[in-house]
Design a protein around this motif. Structure first.
Motif, short mmCIF file in Angstrom:
data_model
loop_
_atom_site.label_atom_id
_atom_site.label_comp_id
_atom_site.label_asym_id
_atom_site.label_seq_id
_atom_site.Cartn_x
_atom_site.Cartn_y
_atom_site.Cartn_z
N THR A 104 0.85 -1.19 0.00
CA THR A 104 0.00 0.00 0.00
C THR A 104 0.89 1.24 0.00
O THR A 104 2.03 1.21 0.49
N TYR A 105 0.36 2.31 -0.56
CA TYR A 105 1.06 3.59 -0.68
C TYR A 105 0.22 4.66 0.00
O TYR A 105 -1.00 4.67 -0.15
N THR B 254 7.40 3.04 -10.42
CA THR B 254 6.28 3.08 -11.35
C THR B 254 5.10 3.81 -10.73
O THR B 254 4.45 4.65 -11.37
N GLU B 255 4.80 3.51 -9.47
CA GLU B 255 3.71 4.19 -8.77
C GLU B 255 4.03 5.68 -8.58
O GLU B 255 3.14 6.53 -8.74
N ALA B 256 5.27 6.00 -8.25
CA ALA B 256 5.66 7.40 -8.08
C ALA B 256 5.46 8.18 -9.37
O ALA B 256 4.94 9.31 -9.36
N MET C 134 6.21 9.69 0.02
CA MET C 134 5.34 8.54 -0.16
C MET C 134 5.86 7.40 0.72
O MET C 134 7.00 6.97 0.58
N ALA C 135 5.01 6.95 1.62
CA ALA C 135 5.34 5.81 2.50
C ALA C 135 4.78 4.55 1.85
O ALA C 135 3.66 4.55 1.34
N VAL C 136 5.58 3.50 1.87
CA VAL C 136 5.18 2.23 1.26
C VAL C 136 5.16 1.18 2.36
O VAL C 136 6.13 1.01 3.09
N GLU C 137 4.03 0.51 2.46
CA GLU C 137 3.88 -0.52 3.49
C GLU C 137 3.64 -1.88 2.83
O GLU C 137 2.99 -1.97 1.79
#
Length: 183
Positions: free
Chosen positions: A13-14, A114-116, A71-74
Motif C-alpha cells: 500500500t502507498y 512506477t507508482e511514483a 510517499m510511504a510504502v507498506e
C-alpha cells in the motif's frame, strides 16, 4: 519465509507520510544507505559516505514542504520503503528513495518508482521526472537507466564539509541529473 516471496505475495500500500511516521522513516532511510545494515541490500553508500544520510528534521521538512510529499510504502501494514516527490515547475523531483535492505532485489523498487511516476502525472500533470544520483554509483545509475531514465551529464558539486549529507570517503563525488520523460 523467504523475503522475496513475502514481498511478491504481500499486500503493498502507498500513502503520504505524516509527521508521526518520522521516527520510523529515519532508520529506514539510514538502513538503506549507511552502515553495516545497508550492506544487506545493494543500494549501500557505506563505502563512499559515512555518517548519517538524514535526520528527523530533514524528513519532517520533506513531509511538510509545500509541493512536496513523502510517499510511504507498506507491506502488510509494515513500513518498508519511501520516496520523496516534489513538484518543480514542469517536472517532478524523485528523491530520498529507500527500500528496506532485506527486501531489495526482488522488484519492490521497480513497483514503487512506477507508482511514483503515475502519481506525479496525476497530481501535478508533469511530463518529466528528475533525480540526482552520486555519479560514482554506476550500478544504481544503470538500474535507473533500465527504468527509462537517461544521464544528462549535468553535474552539481557534492556538499563537502556539510555533514548533514554524510562524511565523504573519496574526493570525486558529485551529483548527476537523471531525467525520464513521462508519457
Amino acid at each position: 519465509m523467504d523475503t522475496a516471496a513475502t514481498q511478491q505475495t504481500g499486500r503493498i500500500t502507498y500513502r503520504d507520510a505524516v509527521l508521526d511516521d518520522v521516527p520510523a522513516l529515519v532508520p529506514l532511510v539510514e538502513s538503506a544507505y549507511r552502515g553495516d545494515s545497508s550492506r544487506v541490500g545493494w543500494t549501500t553508500e557505506a563505502d563512499i559516505l559515512q555518517g548519517r544520510r538524514t535526520d528527523a528534521e530533514g524528513v519532517a521538512a520533506v513531509i511538510t514542504a509545500p509541493g512536496s510529499r513523502l510517499m510511504a510504502v507498506e507491506l502488510d501494514g509494515t513500513l518498508v520503503a519511501c520516496c520523496q516527490l516534489e513538484h518543480r515547475d514542469e517536472a517532478a523531483y524523485f528523491g530520498m528513495f529507500a527500500v528496506s535492505p532485506e527486501l531489495q532485489g526482488a522488484g519492490l523498487g521497480r513497483q514503487i518508482i512506477t507508482e511514483a511516476e503515475r502519481r506525479v502525472r496525476e497530481l501535478w500533470g508533469v511530463r518529466e521526472m528528475h533525480m540526482t544520483v552520486i555519479s560514482v554509483r554506476e550500478e544504481l545509475i544503470a538500474w535507473y537507466e533500465r527504468r527509462g531514465y537517461r544521464r544528462t551529464g549535468r553535474m552539481t558539486p557534492f556538499p563537502y564539509g556539510d555533514e548533514r549529507f554524510g562524511v565523504p570517503q573519496r574526493d570525486d563525488l558529485e551529483f548527476e541529473l537523471l531525467v525520464k520523460e513521462l508519457t
